[in-house]
Design an enzyme around this catalytic site. Structure first.
Site, short mmCIF file in Angstrom:
data_model
loop_
_atom_site.label_atom_id
_atom_site.label_comp_id
_atom_site.label_asym_id
_atom_site.label_seq_id
_atom_site.Cartn_x
_atom_site.Cartn_y
_atom_site.Cartn_z
N ASP A 35 0.81 -1.22 0.00
CA ASP A 35 0.00 0.00 0.00
C ASP A 35 0.84 1.26 0.00
O ASP A 35 2.04 1.22 0.20
CB ASP A 35 -0.83 0.03 1.29
CG ASP A 35 -2.14 -0.68 1.12
OD1 ASP A 35 -2.50 -0.97 -0.02
OD2 ASP A 35 -2.80 -0.93 2.15
N LYS A 57 -1.05 2.92 -5.72
CA LYS A 57 -0.89 3.92 -6.78
C LYS A 57 -2.24 4.48 -7.18
O LYS A 57 -3.24 3.77 -7.21
CB LYS A 57 -0.27 3.24 -8.01
CG LYS A 57 1.18 3.60 -8.17
CD LYS A 57 1.68 3.32 -9.56
CE LYS A 57 1.50 1.90 -9.97
NZ LYS A 57 2.58 1.24 -10.61
N MET A 171 -6.80 9.62 9.53
CA MET A 171 -7.32 10.21 8.29
C MET A 171 -8.08 11.50 8.59
O MET A 171 -9.21 11.69 8.16
CB MET A 171 -8.25 9.20 7.59
CG MET A 171 -7.51 7.96 7.15
SD MET A 171 -8.58 6.69 6.45
CE MET A 171 -9.10 5.83 7.91
N1 SAH Z 1 -3.66 0.66 9.41
C1 SAH Z 1 -3.05 1.94 9.66
C2 SAH Z 1 -4.00 3.08 9.46
C3 SAH Z 1 -4.54 3.21 8.06
S1 SAH Z 1 -5.53 4.61 7.84
C4 SAH Z 1 -2.45 1.93 11.07
O1 SAH Z 1 -2.73 1.04 11.86
O2 SAH Z 1 -1.66 2.82 11.36
C5 SAH Z 1 -4.34 5.80 7.32
C6 SAH Z 1 -4.16 6.87 8.38
O3 SAH Z 1 -3.26 6.41 9.37
C7 SAH Z 1 -3.54 8.15 7.89
O4 SAH Z 1 -4.49 9.00 7.30
C8 SAH Z 1 -3.02 8.74 9.17
O5 SAH Z 1 -4.03 9.32 9.93
C9 SAH Z 1 -2.56 7.49 9.90
N2 SAH Z 1 -1.12 7.26 9.72
C10 SAH Z 1 -0.53 6.23 9.09
N3 SAH Z 1 0.81 6.34 9.15
C11 SAH Z 1 1.06 7.45 9.84
C12 SAH Z 1 2.24 8.11 10.26
N4 SAH Z 1 3.45 7.61 9.96
N5 SAH Z 1 2.15 9.25 10.97
C13 SAH Z 1 0.93 9.76 11.29
N6 SAH Z 1 -0.21 9.18 10.92
C14 SAH Z 1 -0.15 8.05 10.21
#
Ligand code: SAH
Length: 503
Positions: A35, A57, A171
């Site tokens: 992803d 993508k 998000m």
């Molecule tokens: N499965 C992922 C979340 C997917 S939804 C998890 O457990 O982290 C995607 C959201 O995750 C983004 O919009 C953001 O809010 C958050 N996110 C993912 N990576 C991040 C990061 N490195 N720093 C801050 N927020 C992050």
């Protein structure tokens, strides 16, 4: 044979936060379906033999629909492959991992799950914010800020405010003002602490501290972008006190490491541990001269020499391979004494079970030459690069020491031109470049191309000769106190500290 899909949580970006089990799954994968939010350094762990499919993508501005991703997983699984489905954070935290497994279960494909470290907890932690704390909250809630197209996110603000726990909104960058409004409308105090963590756990991480009331303005001031998450609650007040990550000496610095492939490891790891964002661009490559009859001949008659001297770990490696190739081992060296130009070369000897009898106090050709001139009574065998520094042999000649200087490897200057490097220089996206030899400088300048402007970077040089080459190319330089990786790393920290004081 039936295939299998392993759903792996890649963690929030820092490659150290990929689990041991996840890494093992990745290393044995034949197909990797990944992803958008999987960190670049985690992607770098995908084996070269594996087929990597990017489903994050945007195809003509539309993300690949979920059904199509399910179909890819089914197809690859049914074809008998060992598939890893790699997702950012934890695959079940707003990751649609459940939907993908349902499709596999219905299609009769085996699967396993390796949970990941979710950004909801880890990005907060790297921002200095513990999601629970006895003084502030005894529960936390992870909420999506994503709304259906054109609608407000469907969030029960009243229930969240009543619950009294820490709130983590994923998000949520564009929805943050609406979320703040919703919480205020449900009775949450305007001065409730809030924080956004952007690019959590990555070298580019930033934290935006605010209250519910000031959040939209503060976010706009800092220009916060996705990926970021919003944390609301008393725990956010701890951020400034507990922000260990942003306090590391090289946090926010972008460093280019020019060492050849296979030799960048230690230096890059060291810089990363200190907080730097590291870009490895091998600017030189070494190639053993093979076959090398002159070296074979010398090794067969090693007893003619009193000293065997090395000026690089590569020289040691090539020598050792040649000796082994002749069907011999360390015993063949008998009473020959060993000299190494510096600690890294001595360490390379150590790795072959050999101890250097001589390492000069200052790690360069001139000092190695002087030390050998002092100690050598018999002949010296030099096994080194095709274009070795003349200073070393001059010293030997001056002292009347006889020697054989055999070229055992060649140095090539990396890629002739790297447009990516050129645009990074032009955009001011690089702070420091490490140079561990004059040839890495030449390789770097060649990669940057004719007329490149180096005024915005600092070249961190391992020694004077290297620095002289860098100055010739117009690169502002600083020189390490000794020709070691330790000293080079210390130099990076000193320069970074100076930058912070200056700005
Ligand atoms: N499965 C992922 C979340 C997917 S939804 C998890 O457990 O982290 C995607 C959201 O995750 C983004 O919009 C953001 O809010 C958050 N996110 C993912 N990576 C991040 C990061 N490195 N720093 C801050 N927020 C992050």
């Amino acid at each position: 044979m039936a295939g299998k899909v392993t759903l792996v949580g890649a963690g929030p970006g820092d490659p150290g936060l990929l689990t041991v089990k996840g890494r093992r799954a990745l290393e044995s994968a034949e197909v990797v379906v990944y992803d958008r939010l999987v960190g670049p350094e985690v992607l770098a762990l995908i084996p070269e033999t594996a087929r990597a499919i990017d489903v994050g993508k945007e195809a003509s501005r539309h993300l690949i629909p979920q059904e199509q991703i399910n179909d890819i997983l089914l197809r690859e699984g049914l074809a008998g492959h060992n598939v890893v489905r790699l997702k950012g954070g934890d695959p079940f935290v707003f990751g649609r991992g459940g939907e993908e497994l349902e499709a596999l279960a219905r299609g009769g494909v085996d699967f396993e799950v390796v949970p990941g470290v979710t950004s909801a907890i880890a990005a907060a932690a790297y921002g200095g914010i513990p999601v629970t704390h006895r003084e502030h909250s005894s529960s936390f809630h992870i909420i999506t800020g994503r709304a259906k197209r054109g609608q407000d996110p469907a969030i029960d603000y009243r229930a969240l405010v009543q619950g009294g726990g820490t709130l983590v909104f994923l998000m949520s960058v564009s929805a943050a003002p609406k979320i703040a409004e919703g919480l205020l409308g449900a009775g949450m105090a305007p001065d409730t602490p809030a924080a956004m963590v952007e690019n959590g756990t990555l070298p580019s991480q930033r934290r935006c501290d605010a209250t519910l009331e000031t959040l939209p303005r503060k976010m706009a001031e800092m220009g916060i972008h996705s990926p970021a998450l919003l944390i609301v609650g008393g725990v956010c007040t701890l951020g400034p006190l507990l922000c260990w990550f942003a306090r590391r000496p090289l946090h926010g610095k972008r460093v280019l490491v020019t060492r050849p492939k296979g030799r960048a490891g230690t230096l890059s790891d060291r810089l990363r541990d200190l907080g730097a964002g590291v870009w490895e661009l091998p600017c030189i490559a070494t190639e053993p001269i093979a076959p090398c009859p002159a070296m074979e001949e010398a090794l067969r008659n090693i007893r003619r020499y009193q000293w065997l001297a090395f000026t690089s770990p590569t020289g040691v490696e090539v020598f050792w391979n040649c000796l082994r190739g002749l069907g011999r081992d360390a015993r063949a060296l008998g009473g020959v004494k060993l000299a190494a130009i510096g600690s890294a070369t001595a360490k390379a000897l150590e790795d072959c079970g050999l101890t250097a009898d001589l390492v000069p106090a200052v790690y360069d050709g001139a000092h190695l030459g002087a030390a050998l001139a002092e100690q050598a009574g018999g002949k010296v065998l030099l096994l080194r690069a095709e274009i070795g520094s003349p200073v070393l042999t001059e010293r030997l000649e001056q002292a009347g020491v006889s020697y054989d200087d055999i070229a055992v490897y060649r140095t090539h200057y990396g890629s002739p031109h790297s447009p990516q490097l050129r645009s990074a220089l032009e955009a001011g996206e690089l702070d420091y470049v490490t140079f561990t030899s004059a040839s890495t400088v030449k390789g770097f300048a060649a990669a940057a191309g004719e007329g490149a402007d180096f005024s915005g970077i600092v070249g961190l040089c391992i020694g004077e000769q290297t620095a002289a080459e860098a100055r010739r190319h117009g690169i502002p330089v600083r020189v390490a106190e000794a020709a070691t990786i330790d000293a080079l790393t210390a130099l990076a920290c000193a320069v970074s500290k100076q930058d912070t004081i200056d700005t």
